[in-house]
Design a protein around this motif. Structure first.
Motif, PDB file in Angstrom:
ATOM      1  N   LYS A   9      21.126  10.132   1.258  1.00  0.00           N
ATOM      2  CA  LYS A   9      21.162  11.294   2.220  1.00  0.00           C
ATOM      3  C   LYS A   9      22.639  11.996   2.352  1.00  0.00           C
ATOM      4  O   LYS A   9      23.144  12.598   3.156  1.00  0.00           O
ATOM      5  CB  LYS A   9      20.847  10.668   3.603  1.00  0.00           C
ATOM      6  CG  LYS A   9      19.540  10.182   3.568  1.00  0.00           C
ATOM      7  CD  LYS A   9      19.000   9.697   5.046  1.00  0.00           C
ATOM      8  CE  LYS A   9      17.837   9.046   5.199  1.00  0.00           C
ATOM      9  NZ  LYS A   9      17.498   8.466   6.518  1.00  0.00           N
ATOM     10  N   ASN A  10      23.386  11.822   1.035  1.00  0.00           N
ATOM     11  CA  ASN A  10      24.722  12.574   0.940  1.00  0.00           C
ATOM     12  C   ASN A  10      24.884  13.484  -0.088  1.00  0.00           C
ATOM     13  O   ASN A  10      25.648  13.827  -0.528  1.00  0.00           O
ATOM     14  CB  ASN A  10      25.714  11.340   0.957  1.00  0.00           C
ATOM     15  CG  ASN A  10      26.999  11.588   1.329  1.00  0.00           C
ATOM     16  OD1 ASN A  10      27.218  12.598   2.055  1.00  0.00           O
ATOM     17  ND2 ASN A  10      28.187  10.855   0.932  1.00  0.00           N
ATOM     18  N   LYS A  11      23.679  13.756  -0.942  1.00  0.00           N
ATOM     19  CA  LYS A  11      23.791  14.504  -2.113  1.00  0.00           C
ATOM     20  C   LYS A  11      23.881  15.740  -1.877  1.00  0.00           C
ATOM     21  O   LYS A  11      24.937  16.499  -2.652  1.00  0.00           O
ATOM     22  CB  LYS A  11      22.610  14.472  -2.718  1.00  0.00           C
ATOM     23  CG  LYS A  11      22.225  13.125  -3.433  1.00  0.00           C
ATOM     24  CD  LYS A  11      20.837  13.067  -4.213  1.00  0.00           C
ATOM     25  CE  LYS A  11      20.567  11.727  -4.732  1.00  0.00           C
ATOM     26  NZ  LYS A  11      19.128  11.823  -5.261  1.00  0.00           N
ATOM     27  N   LEU A  12      23.903  16.602  -0.649  1.00  0.00           N
ATOM     28  CA  LEU A  12      24.211  17.772  -0.482  1.00  0.00           C
ATOM     29  C   LEU A  12      25.617  17.911  -0.305  1.00  0.00           C
ATOM     30  O   LEU A  12      26.268  18.914  -0.841  1.00  0.00           O
ATOM     31  CB  LEU A  12      23.329  18.359   0.827  1.00  0.00           C
ATOM     32  CG  LEU A  12      23.691  19.769   1.403  1.00  0.00           C
ATOM     33  CD1 LEU A  12      23.389  20.855   0.032  1.00  0.00           C
ATOM     34  CD2 LEU A  12      23.078  20.117   2.494  1.00  0.00           C
ATOM     35  N   ASN A  13      26.115  17.165   0.509  1.00  0.00           N
ATOM     36  CA  ASN A  13      27.587  17.187   0.669  1.00  0.00           C
ATOM     37  C   ASN A  13      28.437  17.137  -0.783  1.00  0.00           C
ATOM     38  O   ASN A  13      29.365  17.698  -0.894  1.00  0.00           O
ATOM     39  CB  ASN A  13      28.142  16.079   1.725  1.00  0.00           C
ATOM     40  CG  ASN A  13      27.453  16.393   3.121  1.00  0.00           C
ATOM     41  OD1 ASN A  13      27.594  17.485   3.653  1.00  0.00           O
ATOM     42  ND2 ASN A  13      27.055  15.382   3.683  1.00  0.00           N
ATOM     43  N   PHE A  14      27.908  16.127  -1.618  1.00  0.00           N
ATOM     44  CA  PHE A  14      28.538  15.747  -2.692  1.00  0.00           C
ATOM     45  C   PHE A  14      28.392  16.925  -3.608  1.00  0.00           C
ATOM     46  O   PHE A  14      29.470  17.219  -4.101  1.00  0.00           O
ATOM     47  CB  PHE A  14      27.806  14.365  -3.515  1.00  0.00           C
ATOM     48  CG  PHE A  14      28.419  14.227  -4.626  1.00  0.00           C
ATOM     49  CD1 PHE A  14      29.458  13.713  -5.072  1.00  0.00           C
ATOM     50  CD2 PHE A  14      27.440  14.335  -5.995  1.00  0.00           C
ATOM     51  CE1 PHE A  14      30.036  13.536  -6.266  1.00  0.00           C
ATOM     52  CE2 PHE A  14      27.923  14.184  -7.116  1.00  0.00           C
ATOM     53  CZ  PHE A  14      29.273  13.741  -7.313  1.00  0.00           C
ATOM     54  N   VAL A  15      27.241  17.712  -3.752  1.00  0.00           N
ATOM     55  CA  VAL A  15      27.128  18.678  -4.618  1.00  0.00           C
ATOM     56  C   VAL A  15      27.957  20.058  -4.244  1.00  0.00           C
ATOM     57  O   VAL A  15      28.451  20.505  -5.035  1.00  0.00           O
ATOM     58  CB  VAL A  15      25.582  19.525  -4.486  1.00  0.00           C
ATOM     59  CG1 VAL A  15      25.435  20.369  -5.420  1.00  0.00           C
ATOM     60  CG2 VAL A  15      24.783  17.854  -5.274  1.00  0.00           C
ATOM     61  N   LEU A  16      27.931  20.293  -2.813  1.00  0.00           N
ATOM     62  CA  LEU A  16      28.804  21.164  -2.482  1.00  0.00           C
ATOM     63  C   LEU A  16      30.383  20.947  -2.580  1.00  0.00           C
ATOM     64  O   LEU A  16      30.854  22.018  -2.989  1.00  0.00           O
ATOM     65  CB  LEU A  16      28.595  21.551  -0.893  1.00  0.00           C
ATOM     66  CG  LEU A  16      27.126  22.149  -0.535  1.00  0.00           C
ATOM     67  CD1 LEU A  16      26.707  22.222   0.867  1.00  0.00           C
ATOM     68  CD2 LEU A  16      26.923  23.508  -1.341  1.00  0.00           C
TER      69      LEU A  16
END
Length: 289
Positions: A9-16
Motif C-alpha cells: 500500500k505504498n507503491k503510489l508514494n514510491f512511484v511519485l
C-alpha cells in the motif's frame, strides 16, 4: 516478507517519489547548461540576452523549488508508511511466537529490531533506493551531455572518473563486514543496557555495582572499538577516492583550457565541463557506497 511489507500500500508514494527524483536530477543537469549560457552571454551577448537569461533563471528556481517540495512530501510519506509497515509486520511475527520461545530470547534484541534496524532500513534501503535512482540519472545524463559537447574530453573524463570505483573494490567487502559487525554490536549493547536498567534493584540489593560496571565497560569498549575501525577504514576509502577524483578535475581544466586557447571551445564550455565532471564524480562515489 519484510521487503513486501515495506512497499505494501505504498507503491503510489514510491512511484511519485521516483518520478520527482528523476525530475530533480534532470534539473540539476540543466544548471550546468544554464551556467554555460550565462557566461557565454556575458562575454559575447547583449544586455537584452542577459535579461532573458535572468527570466529563465527565475522560472528555473520556481520550478526547482516546487518539484523539490513535492518530492520531499511524497518521499517522507513513502518513508513513514514503509517503516510503519515494517514495524507492524515485525510486531505481528513477535506476537505469533509461543510463550516458551519468547522467553528464551532477550527482549533487548526485539528492542534493537524496532529501533536500530528500523533506522538502518530507513537510511540504507528505503532512502538509498531514491538516491540510487537520482545518481544514475545524473551520471548517465552528464556523460551523454559531455559527449555531445566534446568527444575527446568526455572520453578522458569518463575513464578517469571511474578510478574512484577502485575504492569500492578495495574497501567494499571489508566495510560491509564491519558494518554488519557494528549492527550486531549495537544490538548487543542496547540489549545489555536494558538488562542493567531492568535489574537495577537486584544490582543494588546484592551490591554488584562493580561487577556490572565492569561488564558494561567491556560491552562499551567492544562497540566503540568496532566503530573506530569502521570510521578509520571509511576515512581511508574517502582519502583514496578524493585523491583519484582530483585526476579528473585536473584533466578537465587542462584539456578544456587547451581547446579554449586553440579556439575550438568557448569559455562557457569550460564551466559546463567542470560542472558535469562533478556530476559524474559524485554519483560514482555515492553508487559505490
Amino acid at each position: 516478507m519484510l521487503k513486501k511489507a515495506l512497499y505494501q500500500k505504498n507503491k503510489l508514494n514510491f512511484v511519485l517519489s521516483i518520478i520527482l527524483t528523476i525530475s530533480m536530477a534532470l534539473l540539476a543537469i540543466y544548471v550546468a547548461f544554464l551556467l554555460q549560457l550565462i557566461i557565454n552571454t556575458i562575454i559575447n551577448g547583449t544586455v537584452g540576452d542577459l535579461y532573458k537569461l535572468i527570466l529563465g533563471s527565475l522560472l528555473f528556481l520556481i520550478g526547482y523549488a516546487l518539484i523539490t517540495l513535492l518530492r520531499n512530501f511524497f518521499k517522507f510519506r513513502y518513508l513513514k508508511r514503509g517503516l510503519m509497515q515494517y514495524k507492524e509486520t515485525v510486531c505481528k511475527k513477535i506476537l505469533e511466537k509461543d510463550m516458551f520461545f519468547f522467553k528464551q530470547e532477550n527482549t533487548g534484541d526485539y528492542l534493537s529490531i524496532f529501533v536500530n534496524n528500523a533506522t538502518f532500513i530507513s537510511d540504507n534501503y528505503l532512502n538509498a533506493t531514491l538516491l540510487i535512482v537520482y545518481n544514475i540519472v545524473v551520471l548517465v545524463s552528464s556523460i551523454s551531455l559531455m559527449f555531445y559537447y566534446h568527444f575527446l574530453i568526455a572520453s578522458i573524463v569518463v575513464i578517469t572518473a571511474f578510478f574512484p570505483l577502485l575504492t569500492s573494490i578495495i574497501f567494499g567487502k571489508s566495510l560491509f563486514l564491519l558494518g554488519t559487525e557494528l549492527a550486531e554490536k549495537n544490538g548487543r549493547f542496547t540489549a545489555f543496557s536494558k538488562e542493567i536498567l531492568s535489574a537495577f534493584p537486584i544490582i543494588k540489593g546484592f551490591k554488584k555495582e562493580k561487577t556490572f560496571l565492569k561488564l558494561f565497560l567491556n560491552e562499551n569498549t567492544q562497540l566503540e572499538t568496532i566503530k573506530e575501525k569502521t570510521n578509520l577504514k571509511t576515512g581511508y576509502a574517502g582519502v583514496l577516492s578524493m585523491t583519484l577524483s582530483y585526476i579528473t578535475l585536473f584533466s578537465v581544466y587542462i584539456l578544456s583550457g587547451y581547446f579554449v586557447m586553440s579556439g575550438e571551445l568557448t569559455f562557457g564550455s569550460v564551466m559546463i565541463f567542470v560542472q558535469l565532471s562533478s556530476y559524474i564524480l559524485e554519483p560514482i562515489s555515492e553508487l559505490g557506497t
